[in-house]
Motif scaffolding. Structure first.
Motif, PDB file in Angstrom:
ATOM      1  N   THR A  62      -0.992  -7.560  -1.232  1.00 47.94           N
ATOM      2  CA  THR A  62      -2.071  -7.298  -2.180  1.00 47.94           C
ATOM      3  C   THR A  62      -3.081  -6.372  -1.525  1.00 47.94           C
ATOM      4  O   THR A  62      -3.360  -6.505  -0.329  1.00 47.94           O
ATOM      5  CB  THR A  62      -2.798  -8.591  -2.597  1.00 47.94           C
ATOM      6  OG1 THR A  62      -1.868  -9.487  -3.193  1.00 47.94           O
ATOM      7  CG2 THR A  62      -3.910  -8.307  -3.591  1.00 47.94           C
ATOM      8  N   ALA A  63      -3.615  -5.448  -2.299  1.00 48.68           N
ATOM      9  CA  ALA A  63      -4.662  -4.557  -1.784  1.00 48.68           C
ATOM     10  C   ALA A  63      -5.596  -4.163  -2.911  1.00 48.68           C
ATOM     11  O   ALA A  63      -5.154  -3.895  -4.028  1.00 48.68           O
ATOM     12  CB  ALA A  63      -4.055  -3.302  -1.161  1.00 48.68           C
ATOM     13  N   SER A 101      -9.168  -1.603  -3.471  1.00 48.41           N
ATOM     14  CA  SER A 101      -9.974  -0.603  -2.772  1.00 48.41           C
ATOM     15  C   SER A 101     -10.816   0.196  -3.741  1.00 48.41           C
ATOM     16  O   SER A 101     -10.526   0.294  -4.942  1.00 48.41           O
ATOM     17  CB  SER A 101      -9.084   0.343  -1.953  1.00 48.41           C
ATOM     18  OG  SER A 101      -8.068   0.916  -2.743  1.00 48.41           O
ATOM     19  N   GLU A 137       0.801  -6.625   4.205  1.00 53.43           N
ATOM     20  CA  GLU A 137       0.063  -6.942   2.993  1.00 53.43           C
ATOM     21  C   GLU A 137       0.954  -6.965   1.761  1.00 53.43           C
ATOM     22  O   GLU A 137       1.885  -6.182   1.644  1.00 53.43           O
ATOM     23  CB  GLU A 137      -1.085  -5.928   2.799  1.00 53.43           C
ATOM     24  CG  GLU A 137      -0.696  -4.594   2.169  1.00 53.43           C
ATOM     25  CD  GLU A 137       0.146  -3.675   3.040  1.00 53.43           C
ATOM     26  OE1 GLU A 137       0.777  -2.743   2.490  1.00 53.43           O
ATOM     27  OE2 GLU A 137       0.184  -3.879   4.272  1.00 53.43           O
ATOM     28  N   ALA A 174      -8.752  -1.042   5.635  1.00 59.25           N
ATOM     29  CA  ALA A 174      -8.554  -2.496   5.643  1.00 59.25           C
ATOM     30  C   ALA A 174      -8.550  -3.033   7.070  1.00 59.25           C
ATOM     31  O   ALA A 174      -9.072  -4.119   7.337  1.00 59.25           O
ATOM     32  CB  ALA A 174      -7.249  -2.844   4.941  1.00 59.25           C
ATOM     33  N   VAL A 220       0.832  -1.212   0.000  1.00 59.96           N
ATOM     34  CA  VAL A 220       0.000   0.000   0.000  1.00 59.96           C
ATOM     35  C   VAL A 220       0.861   1.256   0.000  1.00 59.96           C
ATOM     36  O   VAL A 220       0.683   2.152  -0.841  1.00 59.96           O
ATOM     37  CB  VAL A 220      -0.984  -0.003   1.183  1.00 59.96           C
ATOM     38  CG1 VAL A 220      -1.690   1.351   1.297  1.00 59.96           C
ATOM     39  CG2 VAL A 220      -2.013  -1.111   1.007  1.00 59.96           C
ATOM     40  N   THR A 226      -7.095  -5.775   2.226  1.00 62.25           N
ATOM     41  CA  THR A 226      -5.739  -6.210   1.919  1.00 62.25           C
ATOM     42  C   THR A 226      -5.587  -7.681   2.270  1.00 62.25           C
ATOM     43  O   THR A 226      -6.383  -8.246   3.013  1.00 62.25           O
ATOM     44  CB  THR A 226      -4.696  -5.401   2.715  1.00 62.25           C
ATOM     45  OG1 THR A 226      -4.898  -5.617   4.118  1.00 62.25           O
ATOM     46  CG2 THR A 226      -4.798  -3.915   2.424  1.00 62.25           C
ATOM     47  N   LEU A 278      -4.982   1.716   4.373  1.00 61.53           N
ATOM     48  CA  LEU A 278      -4.576   0.807   5.443  1.00 61.53           C
ATOM     49  C   LEU A 278      -5.562   0.848   6.615  1.00 61.53           C
ATOM     50  O   LEU A 278      -5.907  -0.189   7.199  1.00 61.53           O
ATOM     51  CB  LEU A 278      -3.175   1.168   5.932  1.00 61.53           C
ATOM     52  CG  LEU A 278      -2.032   0.873   4.957  1.00 61.53           C
ATOM     53  CD1 LEU A 278      -0.736   1.456   5.468  1.00 61.53           C
ATOM     54  CD2 LEU A 278      -1.898  -0.631   4.724  1.00 61.53           C
TER      55      LEU A 278
END
Length: 329
Positions: A210-211, A213, A208, A318, A172, A198, A315
């Motif tokens: 992977t994320a 959004s 993380e 998540a 991120v 995430t 962040l």
């Protein structure tokens, strides 16, 4: 202009040394906490001084610094440079906290030096062409954006980015800031709210890799963004959709120039011509313009601060599993 490199980093060696020299500037020193690394970097790139502390830059006539040490060290380096009346080009994210980034921006403003955040992607030819099409309202009313910036983190970069959250690791902070700045450059606004998830697929340790959004903008635009370190066969793409047309850029979220851009309207789908300009050379040229007090297209310190605010909100969302407002200092 005389430069010092603070951080003997991969990006400094692969991209910034040539970009600085292409502008006619001189690199007089490189600083690294490791004397061996500083000496090897200086020898490879024909730099006169290999140093282990930034205090050793005093007396070398340095007018600008490029900062690419780990993110947790950016604040001290920027504040020192500002106190020495040196212009600053700092890697992204600016810092690991909004408070630190805000202090960095304030220090440069109070010292009267130019501060640039190295968001190079806005200098990609497709980004510039997209912005031109949007300024002409070629898409009509824009409603949606789809951005996939999922790549594979090369083995030689799989160090602190995957293991040290305190240094600013995780996908991120590394990539979402790029996406926030790219969309701000194109849309002229930053998101007001984000809703994110995430995951850790095994590459990263305790953070993380992977994320995904959704970002909501005050104008009504909704953007989907995907950040990843773990997709070796993915192609980056950026799509912008309006009621009169769509733009589809592919392969345009990388360090190198290139990629393709299509414009689709009721008259059909057409490839838009793109130049092959080096993104980092454009950053340095625009920095020179900023120093001269001329208009420029770089991301300044404030833009870097806002991009970091978006990443921090991702962040936070998540973690809370709720939609979060973006807190802009």
């Amino acid at each position: 202009m005389k430069w010092a490199l603070v951080g003997a980093s991969t990006i400094a060696g692969q991209w910034m040394v040539d970009a600085i020299r292409a502008s006619g500037d001189e690199i007089v020193a490189v600083v690294s906490g490791s004397a061996e690394r500083a000496q090897a970097f200086a020898a490879q790139h024909h730099i006169a001084h290999a140093l282990t502390t930034e205090a050793q830059l005093d007396g070398l006539g340095v007018q600008a610094v490029y900062i690419s040490n780990t993110n947790d060290k950016h604040e001290a380096s920027v504040v020192r440079a500002a106190a020495a009346a040196q212009h600053v080009l700092c890697e992204k994210p600016l810092a690991v906290s909004l408070e630190a980034a805000h202090r960095m921006v304030q220090a440069c403003a109070q010292a009267g030096v130019v501060m640039v955040t190295n968001h190079h992607l806005r200098h990609n030819a497709a980004h510039r062409a997209m912005r031109e099409q949007l300024s002409k309202q070629a898409l009509g009313r824009v409603s949606a954006v789809r951005l996939s910036h999922s790549v594979y983190l090369p083995q030689h970069l799989q160090g602190w980015r995957l293991s040290d959250k305190g240094a600013g690791g995780g996908v991120v902070l590394d990539i979402a800031v790029h996406n926030a700045d790219s969309l701000a450059f194109l849309l002229g606004e930053y998101p007001t709210h984000v809703c994110a998830m995430t995951s850790n697929t095994g590459m990263a340790k305790g953070m993380e890799d992977t994320a995904m959004s959704l970002w909501q903008y005050a104008s009504g635009i909704t953007a989907f963004t995907h950040q990843g370190f773990n997709t070796p066969f993915a192609q980056t793409h950026l799509q912008i959709h309006g009621d009169k047309g769509s733009l589809h850029g592919a392969g345009i979220l990388t360090q190198a120039p290139g990629g393709s851009l299509e414009l689709s309207t009721d008259s059909g789908t057409h490839d838009l011509p793109l130049d092959n300009d080096n993104l980092y050379q454009r950053v340095v040229r625009n920095m020179h313009a900023a120093i001269r007090g001329e208009p420029h297209a770089n991301a300044d310190g404030a833009a870097g601060l806002r991009a970091l605010a978006v990443a921090q909100a991702v962040l936070k969302s998540a973690a809370s599993q709720q939609t979060e407002a973006v807190d802009y200092p």
